[in-house]
Design a protein around this motif. Structure first.
Motif, PDB file in Angstrom:
ATOM      1  N   LEU A 190       0.829  -1.208   0.000  1.00 54.11           N
ATOM      2  CA  LEU A 190       0.000   0.000   0.000  1.00 54.11           C
ATOM      3  C   LEU A 190       0.861   1.256   0.000  1.00 54.11           C
ATOM      4  O   LEU A 190       0.548   2.239  -0.680  1.00 54.11           O
ATOM      5  CB  LEU A 190      -0.926   0.020   1.218  1.00 54.11           C
ATOM      6  CG  LEU A 190      -2.073  -0.987   1.235  1.00 54.11           C
ATOM      7  CD1 LEU A 190      -2.917  -0.796   2.502  1.00 54.11           C
ATOM      8  CD2 LEU A 190      -2.950  -0.858   0.009  1.00 54.11           C
ATOM      9  N   LEU A 191       1.926   1.228   0.777  1.00 56.49           N
ATOM     10  CA  LEU A 191       2.793   2.401   0.831  1.00 56.49           C
ATOM     11  C   LEU A 191       3.478   2.645  -0.510  1.00 56.49           C
ATOM     12  O   LEU A 191       3.476   3.760  -1.033  1.00 56.49           O
ATOM     13  CB  LEU A 191       3.839   2.217   1.935  1.00 56.49           C
ATOM     14  CG  LEU A 191       4.895   3.319   2.053  1.00 56.49           C
ATOM     15  CD1 LEU A 191       4.233   4.661   2.363  1.00 56.49           C
ATOM     16  CD2 LEU A 191       5.911   2.970   3.133  1.00 56.49           C
ATOM     17  N   ARG A 192       4.030   1.600  -1.093  1.00 61.00           N
ATOM     18  CA  ARG A 192       4.824   1.765  -2.309  1.00 61.00           C
ATOM     19  C   ARG A 192       3.963   2.031  -3.538  1.00 61.00           C
ATOM     20  O   ARG A 192       4.374   2.747  -4.450  1.00 61.00           O
ATOM     21  CB  ARG A 192       5.710   0.535  -2.514  1.00 61.00           C
ATOM     22  CG  ARG A 192       6.744   0.386  -1.415  1.00 61.00           C
ATOM     23  CD  ARG A 192       7.523  -0.897  -1.496  1.00 61.00           C
ATOM     24  NE  ARG A 192       8.371  -0.939  -2.693  1.00 61.00           N
ATOM     25  CZ  ARG A 192       9.243  -1.915  -2.931  1.00 61.00           C
ATOM     26  NH1 ARG A 192       9.386  -2.900  -2.046  1.00 61.00           N
ATOM     27  NH2 ARG A 192       9.977  -1.896  -4.027  1.00 61.00           N
ATOM     28  N   MET A 193       2.749   1.483  -3.567  1.00 59.95           N
ATOM     29  CA  MET A 193       1.931   1.648  -4.765  1.00 59.95           C
ATOM     30  C   MET A 193       1.443   3.091  -4.936  1.00 59.95           C
ATOM     31  O   MET A 193       1.039   3.487  -6.030  1.00 59.95           O
ATOM     32  CB  MET A 193       0.743   0.696  -4.752  1.00 59.95           C
ATOM     33  CG  MET A 193      -0.361   1.033  -3.771  1.00 59.95           C
ATOM     34  SD  MET A 193      -1.663  -0.225  -3.739  1.00 59.95           S
ATOM     35  CE  MET A 193      -2.506   0.077  -5.295  1.00 59.95           C
ATOM     36  N   LYS A 194       1.484   3.873  -3.870  1.00 56.47           N
ATOM     37  CA  LYS A 194       0.992   5.238  -3.978  1.00 56.47           C
ATOM     38  C   LYS A 194       1.947   6.146  -4.745  1.00 56.47           C
ATOM     39  O   LYS A 194       1.634   7.312  -4.978  1.00 56.47           O
ATOM     40  CB  LYS A 194       0.660   5.783  -2.594  1.00 56.47           C
ATOM     41  CG  LYS A 194      -0.606   5.115  -2.077  1.00 56.47           C
ATOM     42  CD  LYS A 194      -0.873   5.316  -0.606  1.00 56.47           C
ATOM     43  CE  LYS A 194      -2.070   4.482  -0.198  1.00 56.47           C
ATOM     44  NZ  LYS A 194      -2.306   4.487   1.233  1.00 56.47           N
ATOM     45  N   TRP A 195       3.092   5.597  -5.170  1.00 61.50           N
ATOM     46  CA  TRP A 195       3.947   6.328  -6.090  1.00 61.50           C
ATOM     47  C   TRP A 195       3.517   6.093  -7.528  1.00 61.50           C
ATOM     48  O   TRP A 195       3.979   6.787  -8.443  1.00 61.50           O
ATOM     49  CB  TRP A 195       5.406   5.923  -5.895  1.00 61.50           C
ATOM     50  CG  TRP A 195       5.951   6.412  -4.599  1.00 61.50           C
ATOM     51  CD1 TRP A 195       6.089   5.701  -3.429  1.00 61.50           C
ATOM     52  CD2 TRP A 195       6.408   7.731  -4.312  1.00 61.50           C
ATOM     53  NE1 TRP A 195       6.602   6.491  -2.445  1.00 61.50           N
ATOM     54  CE2 TRP A 195       6.823   7.746  -2.955  1.00 61.50           C
ATOM     55  CE3 TRP A 195       6.520   8.903  -5.063  1.00 61.50           C
ATOM     56  CZ2 TRP A 195       7.333   8.886  -2.342  1.00 61.50           C
ATOM     57  CZ3 TRP A 195       7.031  10.038  -4.448  1.00 61.50           C
ATOM     58  CH2 TRP A 195       7.429  10.024  -3.106  1.00 61.50           C
ATOM     59  N   LEU A 196       2.633   5.101  -7.761  1.00 59.09           N
ATOM     60  CA  LEU A 196       2.091   4.884  -9.098  1.00 59.09           C
ATOM     61  C   LEU A 196       0.975   5.889  -9.370  1.00 59.09           C
ATOM     62  O   LEU A 196       0.349   6.401  -8.439  1.00 59.09           O
ATOM     63  CB  LEU A 196       1.512   3.464  -9.214  1.00 59.09           C
ATOM     64  CG  LEU A 196       2.455   2.280  -9.012  1.00 59.09           C
ATOM     65  CD1 LEU A 196       1.652   0.992  -9.077  1.00 59.09           C
ATOM     66  CD2 LEU A 196       3.565   2.289 -10.051  1.00 59.09           C
ATOM     67  N   ASP A 197       0.686   6.139 -10.648  1.00 62.21           N
ATOM     68  CA  ASP A 197      -0.491   6.948 -10.941  1.00 62.21           C
ATOM     69  C   ASP A 197      -1.743   6.123 -10.672  1.00 62.21           C
ATOM     70  O   ASP A 197      -1.680   4.906 -10.441  1.00 62.21           O
ATOM     71  CB  ASP A 197      -0.448   7.503 -12.366  1.00 62.21           C
ATOM     72  CG  ASP A 197      -0.468   6.424 -13.442  1.00 62.21           C
ATOM     73  OD1 ASP A 197      -1.150   5.388 -13.267  1.00 62.21           O
ATOM     74  OD2 ASP A 197       0.199   6.618 -14.479  1.00 62.21           O
ATOM     75  N   ALA A 198      -2.886   6.798 -10.672  1.00 64.88           N
ATOM     76  CA  ALA A 198      -4.129   6.125 -10.280  1.00 64.88           C
ATOM     77  C   ALA A 198      -4.463   4.965 -11.207  1.00 64.88           C
ATOM     78  O   ALA A 198      -4.938   3.910 -10.759  1.00 64.88           O
ATOM     79  CB  ALA A 198      -5.275   7.131 -10.257  1.00 64.88           C
ATOM     80  N   HIS A 199      -4.213   5.133 -12.506  1.00 64.35           N
ATOM     81  CA  HIS A 199      -4.498   4.044 -13.437  1.00 64.35           C
ATOM     82  C   HIS A 199      -3.556   2.865 -13.216  1.00 64.35           C
ATOM     83  O   HIS A 199      -3.954   1.707 -13.334  1.00 64.35           O
ATOM     84  CB  HIS A 199      -4.397   4.544 -14.875  1.00 64.35           C
ATOM     85  CG  HIS A 199      -5.496   5.493 -15.254  1.00 64.35           C
ATOM     86  ND1 HIS A 199      -6.825   5.134 -15.210  1.00 64.35           N
ATOM     87  CD2 HIS A 199      -5.457   6.787 -15.670  1.00 64.35           C
ATOM     88  CE1 HIS A 199      -7.571   6.171 -15.592  1.00 64.35           C
ATOM     89  NE2 HIS A 199      -6.767   7.182 -15.867  1.00 64.35           N
ATOM     90  N   GLY A 200      -2.299   3.161 -12.872  1.00 67.85           N
ATOM     91  CA  GLY A 200      -1.361   2.086 -12.583  1.00 67.85           C
ATOM     92  C   GLY A 200      -1.767   1.298 -11.352  1.00 67.85           C
ATOM     93  O   GLY A 200      -1.628   0.066 -11.315  1.00 67.85           O
ATOM     94  N   GLN A 201      -2.269   1.976 -10.330  1.00 65.06           N
ATOM     95  CA  GLN A 201      -2.742   1.284  -9.138  1.00 65.06           C
ATOM     96  C   GLN A 201      -3.903   0.350  -9.484  1.00 65.06           C
ATOM     97  O   GLN A 201      -3.935  -0.810  -9.050  1.00 65.06           O
ATOM     98  CB  GLN A 201      -3.181   2.306  -8.090  1.00 65.06           C
ATOM     99  CG  GLN A 201      -2.066   3.164  -7.545  1.00 65.06           C
ATOM    100  CD  GLN A 201      -2.564   4.178  -6.531  1.00 65.06           C
ATOM    101  OE1 GLN A 201      -3.614   4.009  -5.927  1.00 65.06           O
ATOM    102  NE2 GLN A 201      -1.803   5.247  -6.329  1.00 65.06           N
ATOM    103  N   SER A 202      -4.856   0.867 -10.266  1.00 65.49           N
ATOM    104  CA  SER A 202      -6.018   0.056 -10.639  1.00 65.49           C
ATOM    105  C   SER A 202      -5.606  -1.129 -11.499  1.00 65.49           C
ATOM    106  O   SER A 202      -6.076  -2.260 -11.296  1.00 65.49           O
ATOM    107  CB  SER A 202      -7.047   0.914 -11.386  1.00 65.49           C
ATOM    108  OG  SER A 202      -7.534   1.959 -10.569  1.00 65.49           O
ATOM    109  N   ALA A 203      -4.718  -0.888 -12.469  1.00 62.38           N
ATOM    110  CA  ALA A 203      -4.303  -1.962 -13.374  1.00 62.38           C
ATOM    111  C   ALA A 203      -3.577  -3.066 -12.616  1.00 62.38           C
ATOM    112  O   ALA A 203      -3.786  -4.262 -12.883  1.00 62.38           O
ATOM    113  CB  ALA A 203      -3.417  -1.391 -14.478  1.00 62.38           C
ATOM    114  N   MET A 204      -2.736  -2.689 -11.665  1.00 64.46           N
ATOM    115  CA  MET A 204      -2.019  -3.688 -10.881  1.00 64.46           C
ATOM    116  C   MET A 204      -2.978  -4.561 -10.083  1.00 64.46           C
ATOM    117  O   MET A 204      -2.870  -5.796 -10.050  1.00 64.46           O
ATOM    118  CB  MET A 204      -1.034  -2.990  -9.946  1.00 64.46           C
ATOM    119  CG  MET A 204      -0.127  -3.937  -9.175  1.00 64.46           C
ATOM    120  SD  MET A 204       0.889  -3.055  -7.946  1.00 64.46           S
ATOM    121  CE  MET A 204      -0.342  -2.793  -6.662  1.00 64.46           C
ATOM    122  N   THR A 205      -3.948  -3.913  -9.434  1.00 65.86           N
ATOM    123  CA  THR A 205      -4.919  -4.664  -8.635  1.00 65.86           C
ATOM    124  C   THR A 205      -5.784  -5.557  -9.510  1.00 65.86           C
ATOM    125  O   THR A 205      -6.047  -6.733  -9.182  1.00 65.86           O
ATOM    126  CB  THR A 205      -5.795  -3.693  -7.828  1.00 65.86           C
ATOM    127  OG1 THR A 205      -4.961  -2.847  -7.038  1.00 65.86           O
ATOM    128  CG2 THR A 205      -6.753  -4.446  -6.913  1.00 65.86           C
TER     129      THR A 205
END
Length: 369
Positions: A190-205
Motif C-alpha cells: 500500500l505504501l509503495r503503490m501510492k507512487w504509481l499513478d491512479a491508473h497504474g494502481q487500478s491496473a495492478m490490482t
C-alpha cells in the motif's frame, strides 16, 4: 512493551505520555491554558468504528478500524464535555462571514463511507448530539463494491498463490502462511503503490484479480461494504453532513487533469442528486501530500465545494488560509483514552508525528502546527 516512536502498533512514547497526563488530572487545565494561547480548529479523522476482530481470522485491513464502539462513545462524551463540537458547514459559514471560530472547536469527520458508520457510529452520535461529516466515495455507494485498497489487502491475505509478484513495484516475495506476516507485506505494498499513478494502481490490482481468480466485481463482503444511499439519506435526515470523497477513491493528483476534474465534478453532481442538501465539502481520497495539489484544489473550488480536508496531521490556526486543505488529527485503534484525551488537549505534542499521514497507508513525515 516495545517503544514505538511512530505510535503505531504499540502505544509508544506519545501513548504513554498521554496516559500519564490523563491519569494526573492535568489535561483539562492544560487545555484551558492552551485555548487562551491558541484558537485553532481541530478536525478529527475516522474511518471505521467496529468491534476489533481477531487479526488471525479477519480478512481485511485492520488499520482502517479507528476505534471500537465503546471507546468511540467515550471519545464523543469527552468531546462534548470539554470541547465545542461543530459542523464543517459551521466553519464554512464563519469563514464566509469573516468571523472567528469559538475556542476549542472540534469537527468530527469520517472517510470512505463504510456501513459501520451507519450501523454503529451514527446512533452514538445521534444519542450524544455530536455533529459529524461523512465523506463518501459515490461510485462505491452506487455499486456496493469494496474499495480498491481494501480488496488488494484482502487478496494478499487470502490468496493461495505461493508468491506475490508485482513488477510495477519491484516486489517478488514468498507469501508466508502466517496472517500477521502477510499483513506486513500488504502494508508495504500500500505504501509503495501510492507512487504509481491512479491508473497504474487500478491496473495492478485488476491484474492480480485475474491471476488469482479473486474478482472484486460483484463482491459484497459483509465485513467490508459501503453504505447504501438509503442509509446515507437516513443519516442526513437525522442531521449528519455528507461530503465528497471522490467517485472511485482514486488519488486525484495522480489522475490526468481532465479526468481528475471530471471525477471531482461527478462526485458533487451525484451527491446533489441523491441528497437534500447541496454538497459543499470535500475530503481528498488518501489525502497525503501526493494525493492532491494546486490543480486538485482549483478543480474542487470550481466544482462548487467550499471547503476541503486533507489527511495531513495537524490543527488549523487560520482555517481561512488552508480552507481547501484542512489538516486533521487521525484517530486510530491503538489510542487508549488517555492518548486520545491528550491529543485533543495538546495536539502538537500528542498527535501522530506526520505531515503526510495518509488514509489507507503508513505515515511518513512530521506533524504540521
Amino acid at each position: 512493551m516495545v517503544i514505538d516512536m511512530n505510535g503505531r502498533g504499540a502505544p509508544g512514547i506519545r501513548g504513554r505520555l498521554g496516559e500519564l497526563c490523563y491519569a494526573s488530572g492535568l489535561l483539562h487545565s492544560l487545555q484551558r491554558v492552551r485555548s487562551w494561547l491558541h484558537r485553532d480548529l481541530r478536525v478529527l479523522a475516522y474511518h471505521r468504528v467496529m468491534p476489533l476482530p481477531d487479526p488471525d481470522t479477519y480478512e481485511f485491513d485492520m488499520e482502517l478500524i479507528s476505534t471500537p464502539p465503546d471507546e468511540f462513545r467515550d471519545q464523543m462524551i469527552r468531546l462534548k464535555k470539554h470541547f465545542r463540537p461543530i459542523r464543517l458547514t459551521d466553519v464554512v459559514a464563519a469563514l464566509d462571514a469573516g468571523e472567528a471560530l469559538p475556542p476549542d472547536s472540534v469537527a468530527v469527520t469520517f472517510d470512505d463511507g463504510y456501513d459501520d458508520n451507519y450501523r454503529i457510529a451514527a446512533p452514538i452520535l445521534d444519542e450524544l448530539g455530536v455533529p459529524a461529516t461523512f465523506f463518501v466515495s459515490t461510485g462505491h455507494i452506487d455499486s456496493g463494491q469494496p474499495y480498491l485498497y481494501d480488496w488488494l489487502v484482502h487478496m494478499i491475505l487470502m490468496t493461495k498463490a505461493p508468491r506475490l509478484v508485482l513488477p510495477e513495484l519491484g516486489i517478488d516475495v514468498v507469501l508466508p502462511p502466517e496472517r500477521a506476516l502477510r499483513r506486513r507485506i500488504a502494508g508495504n505494498v500500500l505504501l509503495r503503490m501510492k507512487w504509481l499513478d491512479a491508473h497504474g494502481q487500478s491496473a495492478m490490482t485488476e491484474r492480480l484479480e485475474v491471476e488469482w481468480n479473486m474478482p472484486s466485481a460483484g463482491a459484497r463482503p459483509i465485513d467490508c461494504r459501503p453504505m447504501t444511499w438509503d442509509q446515507v439519506r437516513e443519516m442526513e435526515a437525522a442531521g449528519l453532513e455528507f461530503g465528497s470523497h471522490g467517485v472511485h477513491h482514486r488519488m486525484l493528483a495522480r489522475l490526468p487533469v481532465e479526468e481528475m476534474e471530471a471525477e471531482v465534478l461527478a462526485s458533487k453532481r451525484t451527491l446533489d442528486r441523491e441528497l437534500r442538501n447541496p454538497a459543499v465539502l470535500m475530503s481528498y481520497p488518501v489525502g497525503g501530500d501526493r494525493a492532491y495539489n494546486d490543480a486538485v484544489i482549483a478543480a474542487t473550488r470550481n466544482a462548487g465545494f467550499q471547503l476541503a480536508c486533507s489527511y495531513i496531521c495537524g490543527t488549523n490556526p487560520e482555517p481561512s488560509e488552508n480552507r481547501y486543505s484542512l489538516y486533521r488529527l487521525p484517530v486510530e485503534a491503538n489510542m487508549g483514552p488517555g492518548w486520545f484525551a491528550a491529543m485533543l488537549a495538546l495536539p502538537q505534542l500528542m498527535s501522530y508525528p506526520t505531515a503526510a499521514h495518509e488514509s489507507h497507508g503508513p505515515q511518513e513525515q512530521a506533524c504540521s502546527p
